[in-house]
Design an enzyme around this catalytic site. Structure first.
Site, PDB file in Angstrom:
ATOM      1  N   HIS A 268       0.838  -1.191   0.000  1.00  0.00           N
ATOM      2  CA  HIS A 268       0.000   0.000   0.000  1.00  0.00           C
ATOM      3  C   HIS A 268       0.880   1.250   0.000  1.00  0.00           C
ATOM      4  O   HIS A 268       1.884   1.325   0.715  1.00  0.00           O
ATOM      5  CB  HIS A 268      -0.898   0.027   1.238  1.00  0.00           C
ATOM      6  CG  HIS A 268      -2.009  -0.973   1.188  1.00  0.00           C
ATOM      7  ND1 HIS A 268      -3.131  -0.791   0.416  1.00  0.00           N
ATOM      8  CD2 HIS A 268      -2.157  -2.170   1.794  1.00  0.00           C
ATOM      9  CE1 HIS A 268      -3.935  -1.830   0.562  1.00  0.00           C
ATOM     10  NE2 HIS A 268      -3.367  -2.679   1.397  1.00  0.00           N
TER      11      HIS A 268
ATOM     12  N   THR B  44      13.250  -8.287   3.406  1.00  0.00           N
ATOM     13  CA  THR B  44      12.912  -7.036   2.728  1.00  0.00           C
ATOM     14  C   THR B  44      13.828  -6.751   1.541  1.00  0.00           C
ATOM     15  O   THR B  44      13.542  -5.858   0.756  1.00  0.00           O
ATOM     16  CB  THR B  44      13.010  -5.863   3.715  1.00  0.00           C
ATOM     17  OG1 THR B  44      14.357  -5.771   4.211  1.00  0.00           O
ATOM     18  CG2 THR B  44      12.057  -6.057   4.885  1.00  0.00           C
ATOM     19  N   LYS B  45      14.947  -7.487   1.443  1.00  0.00           N
ATOM     20  CA  LYS B  45      15.905  -7.292   0.353  1.00  0.00           C
ATOM     21  C   LYS B  45      16.219  -8.639  -0.293  1.00  0.00           C
ATOM     22  O   LYS B  45      16.106  -9.687   0.348  1.00  0.00           O
ATOM     23  CB  LYS B  45      17.197  -6.660   0.874  1.00  0.00           C
ATOM     24  CG  LYS B  45      17.006  -5.272   1.466  1.00  0.00           C
ATOM     25  CD  LYS B  45      18.337  -4.717   1.978  1.00  0.00           C
ATOM     26  CE  LYS B  45      18.151  -3.322   2.573  1.00  0.00           C
ATOM     27  NZ  LYS B  45      19.429  -2.776   3.099  1.00  0.00           N
TER      28      LYS B  45
ATOM     29  N   ARG C 144      18.836 -10.705   7.624  1.00  0.00           N
ATOM     30  CA  ARG C 144      20.239 -10.426   7.302  1.00  0.00           C
ATOM     31  C   ARG C 144      20.961 -11.742   7.037  1.00  0.00           C
ATOM     32  O   ARG C 144      20.615 -12.780   7.599  1.00  0.00           O
ATOM     33  CB  ARG C 144      20.930  -9.673   8.441  1.00  0.00           C
ATOM     34  CG  ARG C 144      21.086 -10.477   9.706  1.00  0.00           C
ATOM     35  CD  ARG C 144      21.594  -9.638  10.863  1.00  0.00           C
ATOM     36  NE  ARG C 144      21.917 -10.452  12.023  1.00  0.00           N
ATOM     37  CZ  ARG C 144      21.030 -10.964  12.871  1.00  0.00           C
ATOM     38  NH1 ARG C 144      19.750 -10.751  12.680  1.00  0.00           N
ATOM     39  NH2 ARG C 144      21.429 -11.704  13.893  1.00  0.00           N
TER      40      ARG C 144
END
Length: 215
Positions: free
Chosen positions: A138, A190-191, A205
């Protein structure tokens, strides 16, 4: 005697799964051989669903398959109960979103696939219970406007072959999880993740790589 009863109970359960899968062909699902469905599996827009041989979806489950590219599931893949899958499409807009799952893949109970931006999962991928994969976000930058009125950004999630994602992990939009990687339980990814990396934590990580000597 108990073993015999258990055997026949499982045999009848499998027969019922295969019967439910066979009946779906009437509604436009393209299926291979031995497609099994548990009780309570709800499939919306079944003509957008294609499955290979020996695929099983335990019930209950919710699959909303509306998109131009649809949902494709490779042979010998299986899904635990309470799967929630949504391609994000509507009759007015179904140009985005899809789910592509390779062969010999497994998704455990309570899996969530929010596939508005597309989710591609490779072969021999193991996904634990309560894993969330979201290919959309969003928009929220304007604090003077309701978040629900700011629209959605779509970004594909790719999970390559031979990946293991532990229970309660979350993989967010735009992430690629490289071949052979391991995502620890409860991690929030997230990566993008390099091949064969081991990822833990919030946010996720890299703590090492498969095949490395322990420190």
């Amino acid at each position: 005697m108990r073993g015999t009863i258990d055997f026949y109970g499982m045999w009848w359960l499998r027969k019922l799964q295969l019967l439910r899968g066979f009946r779906l062909k009437v509604f436009g699902v393209s299926t291979g051989k031995r497609f099994g469905l548990g009780p309570g599996v709800r499939i919306f827009y079944p003509s957008c669903l294609t499955v290979g041989d020996a695929v099983t979806i335990e019930g209950p489950a919710y699959l909303h398959c509306l998109s131009e590219r649809g949902v494709r599931i490779g042979s010998n893949s299986s899904f635990g109960p309470n799967l929630w899958l949504h391609c994000g499409g509507s009759p007015a807009d179904h140009s985005h979103g899809c789910v592509e799952i390779g062969e010999h893949a497994f998704i455990g109970a309570n899996g969530v696939l929010g596939a508005g931006g597309g989710i591609r999962i490779g072969n021999h991928v193991l996904i634990g219970q309560c894993v969330n994969i979201h290919a959309e976000n969003h928009n929220f930058a304007d604090r003077n406007q309701l978040i629900s009125e700011q629209g959605v950004t779509y970004a594909e999630v790719i999970i390559e072959d031979d990946v293991w994602i532990g229970s309660k992990a979350t993989v967010l939009a735009g992430v690629t999880v490289g071949q052979g990687a391991v995502i620890g339980a409860g991690a929030v990814v997230t990566k993008s993740v390099p091949p064969y990396a081991i990822v833990v934590g919030v946010p996720g990580r890299v703590i090492g790589y498969r095949g490395e000597e322990p420190q």
